[in-house]
Design a protein around this motif. Structure first.
Motif, PDB file in Angstrom:
ATOM      1  N   ILE A  17      -0.775  10.529   4.494  1.00 43.30           N
ATOM      2  CA  ILE A  17      -1.812  11.457   4.963  1.00 43.30           C
ATOM      3  C   ILE A  17      -2.714  11.969   3.841  1.00 43.30           C
ATOM      4  N   THR A  18      -2.134  12.459   2.754  1.00 42.61           N
ATOM      5  CA  THR A  18      -2.935  13.019   1.672  1.00 42.61           C
ATOM      6  C   THR A  18      -2.495  12.426   0.336  1.00 42.61           C
ATOM      7  N   LYS A  19      -3.135  12.825  -0.724  1.00 43.83           N
ATOM      8  CA  LYS A  19      -2.815  12.298  -2.049  1.00 43.83           C
ATOM      9  C   LYS A  19      -2.394  13.430  -2.965  1.00 43.83           C
ATOM     10  N   PRO A  20      -1.696  13.097  -4.070  1.00 47.93           N
ATOM     11  CA  PRO A  20      -1.416  11.750  -4.593  1.00 47.93           C
ATOM     12  C   PRO A  20      -0.291  11.061  -3.828  1.00 47.93           C
ATOM     13  N   GLN A  21      -0.451   9.766  -3.629  1.00 48.40           N
ATOM     14  CA  GLN A  21       0.559   8.969  -2.960  1.00 48.40           C
ATOM     15  C   GLN A  21       1.669   8.595  -3.948  1.00 48.40           C
ATOM     16  N   LEU A  22       2.859   8.371  -3.409  1.00 50.31           N
ATOM     17  CA  LEU A  22       4.025   8.113  -4.242  1.00 50.31           C
ATOM     18  C   LEU A  22       3.826   6.942  -5.192  1.00 50.31           C
ATOM     19  N   GLN A  23       3.243   5.831  -4.696  1.00 51.51           N
ATOM     20  CA  GLN A  23       3.109   4.655  -5.560  1.00 51.51           C
ATOM     21  C   GLN A  23       2.189   4.941  -6.752  1.00 51.51           C
ATOM     22  N   ASP A  24       1.153   5.759  -6.554  1.00 49.69           N
ATOM     23  CA  ASP A  24       0.265   6.121  -7.658  1.00 49.69           C
ATOM     24  C   ASP A  24       0.966   7.076  -8.634  1.00 49.69           C
ATOM     25  N   SER A  25       1.737   8.010  -8.090  1.00 46.35           N
ATOM     26  CA  SER A  25       2.456   8.959  -8.946  1.00 46.35           C
ATOM     27  C   SER A  25       3.492   8.255  -9.813  1.00 46.35           C
ATOM     28  N   VAL A  56      13.471  10.246  -7.613  1.00 42.09           N
ATOM     29  CA  VAL A  56      12.630  10.620  -6.478  1.00 42.09           C
ATOM     30  C   VAL A  56      13.443  11.549  -5.590  1.00 42.09           C
ATOM     31  N   LEU A  57      12.904  12.735  -5.348  1.00 45.44           N
ATOM     32  CA  LEU A  57      13.613  13.774  -4.600  1.00 45.44           C
ATOM     33  C   LEU A  57      12.878  14.019  -3.280  1.00 45.44           C
ATOM     34  N   PRO A  58      13.388  13.503  -2.156  1.00 47.56           N
ATOM     35  CA  PRO A  58      12.697  13.664  -0.863  1.00 47.56           C
ATOM     36  C   PRO A  58      12.723  15.112  -0.386  1.00 47.56           C
ATOM     37  N   TYR A  59      11.553  15.659  -0.098  1.00 44.06           N
ATOM     38  CA  TYR A  59      11.463  17.011   0.460  1.00 44.06           C
ATOM     39  C   TYR A  59      11.378  16.885   1.978  1.00 44.06           C
ATOM     40  N   VAL A 102      10.475   4.225   3.601  1.00 38.60           N
ATOM     41  CA  VAL A 102       9.255   3.789   2.905  1.00 38.60           C
ATOM     42  C   VAL A 102       9.302   4.221   1.442  1.00 38.60           C
ATOM     43  N   ALA A 103       9.748   5.458   1.194  1.00 37.67           N
ATOM     44  CA  ALA A 103       9.840   5.951  -0.185  1.00 37.67           C
ATOM     45  C   ALA A 103      10.801   5.085  -0.998  1.00 37.67           C
ATOM     46  N   SER A 104      11.925   4.707  -0.402  1.00 41.70           N
ATOM     47  CA  SER A 104      12.905   3.857  -1.089  1.00 41.70           C
ATOM     48  C   SER A 104      12.318   2.489  -1.399  1.00 41.70           C
ATOM     49  N   GLU A 105      11.542   1.934  -0.464  1.00 42.84           N
ATOM     50  CA  GLU A 105      10.930   0.618  -0.671  1.00 42.84           C
ATOM     51  C   GLU A 105       9.906   0.661  -1.802  1.00 42.84           C
ATOM     52  N   ARG A 106       9.122   1.717  -1.858  1.00 37.50           N
ATOM     53  CA  ARG A 106       8.116   1.841  -2.914  1.00 37.50           C
ATOM     54  C   ARG A 106       8.773   2.038  -4.277  1.00 37.50           C
ATOM     55  N   LEU A 107       9.881   2.763  -4.290  1.00 38.16           N
ATOM     56  CA  LEU A 107      10.609   2.939  -5.544  1.00 38.16           C
ATOM     57  C   LEU A 107      11.209   1.614  -5.998  1.00 38.16           C
ATOM     58  N   SER A 108      11.700   0.818  -5.063  1.00 34.18           N
ATOM     59  CA  SER A 108      12.267  -0.492  -5.398  1.00 34.18           C
ATOM     60  C   SER A 108      11.196  -1.418  -5.956  1.00 34.18           C
ATOM     61  N   TRP A 153      12.461  -1.476 -17.291  1.00 29.79           N
ATOM     62  CA  TRP A 153      13.011  -0.711 -18.409  1.00 29.79           C
ATOM     63  C   TRP A 153      13.177   0.782 -18.075  1.00 29.79           C
ATOM     64  N   ILE A 154      12.663   1.214 -16.904  1.00 28.36           N
ATOM     65  CA  ILE A 154      12.837   2.601 -16.469  1.00 28.36           C
ATOM     66  C   ILE A 154      13.857   2.635 -15.334  1.00 28.36           C
ATOM     67  N   ARG A 155      14.944   3.370 -15.537  1.00 28.85           N
ATOM     68  CA  ARG A 155      15.949   3.489 -14.487  1.00 28.85           C
ATOM     69  C   ARG A 155      15.435   4.401 -13.371  1.00 28.85           C
ATOM     70  N   THR A 156      15.735   4.052 -12.129  1.00 27.55           N
ATOM     71  CA  THR A 156      15.237   4.826 -11.000  1.00 27.55           C
ATOM     72  C   THR A 156      16.365   5.110 -10.016  1.00 27.55           C
ATOM     73  N   MET A 157      16.206   6.190  -9.267  1.00 28.00           N
ATOM     74  CA  MET A 157      17.152   6.511  -8.206  1.00 28.00           C
ATOM     75  C   MET A 157      16.486   7.476  -7.239  1.00 28.00           C
ATOM     76  N   ILE A 158      17.059   7.601  -6.038  1.00 28.72           N
ATOM     77  CA  ILE A 158      16.518   8.511  -5.036  1.00 28.72           C
ATOM     78  C   ILE A 158      17.621   9.458  -4.589  1.00 28.72           C
ATOM     79  N   ALA A 159      17.289  10.725  -4.453  1.00 26.88           N
ATOM     80  CA  ALA A 159      18.264  11.742  -4.052  1.00 26.88           C
ATOM     81  C   ALA A 159      18.357  11.820  -2.534  1.00 26.88           C
ATOM     82  N   GLY A 160      19.310  12.589  -2.057  1.00 26.74           N
ATOM     83  CA  GLY A 160      19.480  12.780  -0.625  1.00 26.74           C
ATOM     84  C   GLY A 160      18.516  13.824  -0.079  1.00 26.74           C
TER      85      GLY A 160
END
Length: 400
Positions: free
Chosen positions: A177-185, A199-202, A212-218, A226-233
């Motif tokens: 809907i609005t920006k900044p979008q996750l992939q740009d951030s 990535v911390l889902p609100y 979708v957030a998990s797919e973009r992070l993947s 070289w950057i480790r990533t993870m998503i919170a609950g």
């Protein structure tokens, strides 16, 4: 007319509703959990859209057997549904049941306990990692709204969260809907060179948007291994959210509400900020702030800084492989973009990577590119210089 009325206060918790059964099941579990926690209330649930029972039908049915109903919008922030849809239905139903008292409550909103919940979810996600907090970036991702006021409230919560911890940085972002979008951030975050991105889902409940957030992070992890990533609950049926609902219901019954200053760190003991200011500390903070400003003075020779400085090796080996034409093309592309005052290309001597060139490094980002050819110049200017996106296929190393 009203039928027989219950002596207990009724509470109708209103959720958004989803096409995904799993998300609706989470909402219904929340309503059930809250009902068990509050036996003094008659608690029911309904949806604004996409699921049954719908809000209007549920409210009509509830009003037949209850003389006082608190309507609680289970929304993180106030936007179109809480500002428009719920009040319209309340107005209509209240005319049909003039002897029933309808009490609308506020949405969850900007609340100190939401900071507590953010800290909790972050600690849960990071407890099995060895990443240092000062090297960990946290991207708090919200749904996004067409209501600017709701988006600004989200920014306020995220900013309070950043002020109350020691992570490398905390960034608010959106999934739609609005920006900044996750992939740009994520692209911007990569430039600040964290060891890990969380990535911390609100979100209150799971569903397609978190998927979708998990797919973009993947996808990001594939380009930046070289950057480790993870998503919170997400939040779910948490005790902390239940406690906020207790407060919202009490406010509705008493006719009171939290002032905008309720999250002011000078009045409220916010999680993680209690050592910073408050009470006497606030007074001392103010005095020190005034003293600091009284000693400040404008710089005698102010001038704008370069946004980025591009250094290109033009030693014999790199020159033989085309660094001269690369430098010329980079300068031409920058000139064509009209950003000559923002970016500078400098010809330098050996950068110590002979045989791997032409070598190019961009400061202050600390990004080293190897094997760069003249045809790569437009991509480097357009993506890296103008849009802060690393050209991952050419990356040799990133200075930590």
């Amino acid at each position: 007319m009203n039928g027989s009325s219950s002596s207990r206060t009724g509470v109708l918790i209103v959720g958004h509703g989803s096409r995904e059964p799993g998300s609706n099941e989470e909402f219904e579990r929340f309503v059930s959990d809250y009902s068990s926690r509050r036996p003094d209330l008659e608690v029911r649930g309904a949806y604004i859209e996409l699921a049954a029972p719908d809000f209007k039908s549920a409210l009509n049915e509830f009003a037949k057997s209850c003389s006082r109903i608190v309507v609680v919008p289970l929304f993180l922030f106030s936007a179109g549904h809480t500002k428009n849809d719920i009040p319209l239905v309340l107005d209509e139903v209240s005319r049909q049941f003039p002897n029933t008292e309808f009490l609308p409550s506020s949405a969850i909103g900007v609340h100190p306990k939401m900071l507590e919940l953010l800290h909790l979810r972050t600690r849960e996600a990071l407890k099995r990692t060895e990443s240092r907090p000062e090297k960990t970036a946290v991207l708090v991702v919200g749904r996004g709204s067409s209501d600017a006021d709701a988006n600004s409230d989200f920014y306020k919560v995220v900013r309070l969260f950043e002020e109350s911890n020691y992570y490398h940085f905390v960034m608010p972002t959106f999934i739609g809907i609005t920006k900044p979008q996750l992939q740009d951030s994520l692209e911007i975050a990569a430039k600040l060179r964290p060891e890990r991105i969380l990535v911390l889902p609100y979100f209150l409940f799971g569903g397609k948007l978190i998927t979708v957030a998990s797919e973009r992070l993947s996808s990001f992890s594939t380009n930046y291994p070289w950057i480790r990533t993870m998503i919170a609950g997400h939040f779910g049926s948490d005790r902390i959210v239940h406690e906020i609902l207790d407060e919202r219901i009490r406010e509705a019954i008493l006719g009171t509400g939290r002032l905008p200053c309720a999250t002011c760190e000078y009045r409220e003991k916010l999680p993680g900020l209690t050592d910073k200011v408050g009470g006497l500390k606030a007074l001392l903070w103010s005095v020190r702030h005034m003293e600091t400003h009284s000693q400040a003075a404008p710089h005698a020779y102010p001038h704008p800084n370069l946004k980025k400085h591009v250094l290109v090796c033009d030693n014999i080996d790199c020159a033989h492989k085309g660094s001269g034409s690369l430098i010329a093309r980079l300068r031409s592309e920058i000139k064509n973009s009209g950003k000559q005052k923002d970016f500078r290309v400098t010809r330098v001597s050996c950068l110590g990577r002979c045989g791997e060139g032409p070598s190019l490094v961009i400061y202050p980002d600390g990004i080293w590119y190897q094997g760069v050819q003249e045809p790569d110049a437009p991509e480097i200017v357009q993506d890296h210089l103008l849009n802060d996106k690393i050209v991952s296929r050419l990356v040799d190393s990133i200075m930590q």
